[in-house]
Design a protein around this motif. Structure first.
Motif, mmCIF file in Angstrom:
data_model
loop_
_atom_site.group_PDB
_atom_site.id
_atom_site.type_symbol
_atom_site.label_atom_id
_atom_site.label_comp_id
_atom_site.label_asym_id
_atom_site.label_seq_id
_atom_site.Cartn_x
_atom_site.Cartn_y
_atom_site.Cartn_z
ATOM 1 N N ILE A 2 44.039 -6.412 10.858
ATOM 2 C CA ILE A 2 44.750 -7.472 10.157
ATOM 3 C C ILE A 2 44.308 -7.500 8.709
ATOM 4 C CG2 ILE A 2 45.194 -9.947 10.075
ATOM 5 C CD1 ILE A 2 44.573 -10.046 13.029
ATOM 6 N N TYR A 6 45.510 -12.195 5.531
ATOM 7 C CA TYR A 6 45.816 -12.957 6.750
ATOM 8 C C TYR A 6 44.613 -13.783 7.162
ATOM 9 C CZ TYR A 6 47.289 -13.889 11.524
ATOM 10 O OH TYR A 6 47.632 -14.492 12.700
ATOM 11 N N PRO A 61 50.574 -20.873 6.496
ATOM 12 C CA PRO A 61 51.007 -20.856 7.898
ATOM 13 C C PRO A 61 50.350 -21.939 8.745
ATOM 14 C CG PRO A 61 50.632 -18.633 7.135
ATOM 15 C CD PRO A 61 50.137 -19.539 6.037
ATOM 16 N N ALA A 150 56.161 -8.881 5.603
ATOM 17 C CA ALA A 150 55.666 -9.927 6.496
ATOM 18 C C ALA A 150 55.052 -9.309 7.745
ATOM 19 C CB ALA A 150 56.792 -10.881 6.872
ATOM 20 N N TYR A 154 51.449 -10.370 9.534
ATOM 21 C CA TYR A 154 51.475 -11.234 10.713
ATOM 22 C C TYR A 154 51.902 -10.476 11.967
ATOM 23 C CZ TYR A 154 51.164 -14.737 7.099
ATOM 24 O OH TYR A 154 50.745 -15.451 6.009
ATOM 25 N N HIS A 155 51.523 -11.031 13.114
ATOM 26 C CA HIS A 155 51.921 -10.475 14.408
ATOM 27 C C HIS A 155 53.291 -11.059 14.761
ATOM 28 C CE1 HIS A 155 48.044 -8.635 14.974
ATOM 29 N NE2 HIS A 155 47.430 -9.796 14.806
ATOM 30 N N LEU A 156 54.316 -10.563 14.114
ATOM 31 C CA LEU A 156 55.657 -11.121 14.283
ATOM 32 C C LEU A 156 56.381 -10.510 15.475
ATOM 33 C CD1 LEU A 156 56.808 -11.210 10.556
ATOM 34 C CD2 LEU A 156 56.068 -13.149 11.960
ATOM 35 N N ASP A 173 58.734 -14.527 14.596
ATOM 36 C CA ASP A 173 57.726 -15.587 14.542
ATOM 37 C C ASP A 173 56.350 -15.096 14.967
ATOM 38 O OD1 ASP A 173 57.144 -18.433 14.126
ATOM 39 O OD2 ASP A 173 56.743 -18.469 16.280
ATOM 40 N N ASP A 174 55.337 -15.625 14.297
ATOM 41 C CA ASP A 174 53.948 -15.475 14.726
ATOM 42 C C ASP A 174 53.538 -16.852 15.226
ATOM 43 O OD1 ASP A 174 51.150 -15.381 14.963
ATOM 44 O OD2 ASP A 174 50.940 -13.941 13.322
ATOM 45 N N ALA A 177 49.951 -18.168 14.448
ATOM 46 C CA ALA A 177 49.704 -18.521 13.052
ATOM 47 C C ALA A 177 50.523 -19.728 12.611
ATOM 48 C CB ALA A 177 50.007 -17.334 12.145
#
Length: 216
Positions: A2, A6, A61, A150, A154-156, A173-174, A177
């Motif tokens: 990451i 973040y 976030p 993005a 992020y873990h989207l 979406d994450d 977060a």
């Protein structure tokens, strides 16, 4: 691995909450959409490797978007932003929409409010969504930027599809977060939303878009 950005963002929460609200401030998110720096709140946050971002335009976030803080009372928000251009309410839940310069073709700020019936009768914001590029996670991450930027932070996960003014959109979406991104068919970010961490964003997006279809 990451990105360091973040990991750094949660540390902004204390700064944002302590600096964001100022007595007597009349600045609002719709004004921030049309200006580079909010005239009332010019405090900035210096992210690693980035130019300083005014707090009035900073996206944190799970915490805040611009001057709006998750779980802030609707009373405070309406005092700051004024009467919404559109909205709806039922069963302790409501949505409010502001258009930049009150023009329905302009940038949009939307909020979803909810009451904890029987425990907290105060209506509080649970999600805030914007389409203006003035609001930034970093100087390179805002509406108009590639979705891949993005994805790198992020873990989207793609959680839903919908249409906005006749245009197809995908929602990523994450949940952990507390941040989501809308993207068009070319994977360009068209909207950013901040919500409570750990929550299913599709439940609070549905009032914004009646044709929202969750992706299983």
């Amino acid at each position: 691995m990451i990105s360091s950005r973040y990991l750094f963002i949660p540390l902004l929460a204390i700064i944002v909450i302590s600096c964001k609200q100022k007595p007597g401030s009349t600045a609002d998110n719709s004004q921030a959409e049309d200006t580079t720096v909010n005239k009332v709140d010019t405090a900035v946050v210096d992210l690693p490797g980035d130019k300083p971002i005014p707090l009035a335009q900073l996206v944190v976030p799970g915490i805040s978007l611009g001057q709006t803080t998750i779980n802030e009372s609707s009373e405070n928000i309406y005092k700051r932003l004024g009467k919404p251009d559109a909205g709806d309410a039922a069963m302790g839940k409501s949505i409010a929409t502001w258009y930049a310069n009150h023009d329905t073709t302009g940038y949009v700020t939307q909020m979803y409010f909810s009451r904890d019936m029987g425990n907290d009768e105060t209506s509080r914001v649970k999600q805030v969504r914007v389409t203006s590029p003035a609001f930034k996670v970093t100087n390179k991450l805002h509406t108009g930027a590639p979705l891949k930027d993005a994805m790198a932070l992020y873990h989207l996960k793609k959680v839903a599809t919908f249409t906005d003014k006749g245009n197809s959109r995908s929602l990523y979406d994450d949940a952990k977060a507390g941040i989501g991104f809308e993207a068009d068919s070319k994977d360009i970010i068209t909207g950013i939303t901040v919500h409570e961490p750990g929550k299913d964003v599709t439940t609070t997006y549905l009032p914004f878009f009646a044709d929202l279809k969750p992706v299983k």
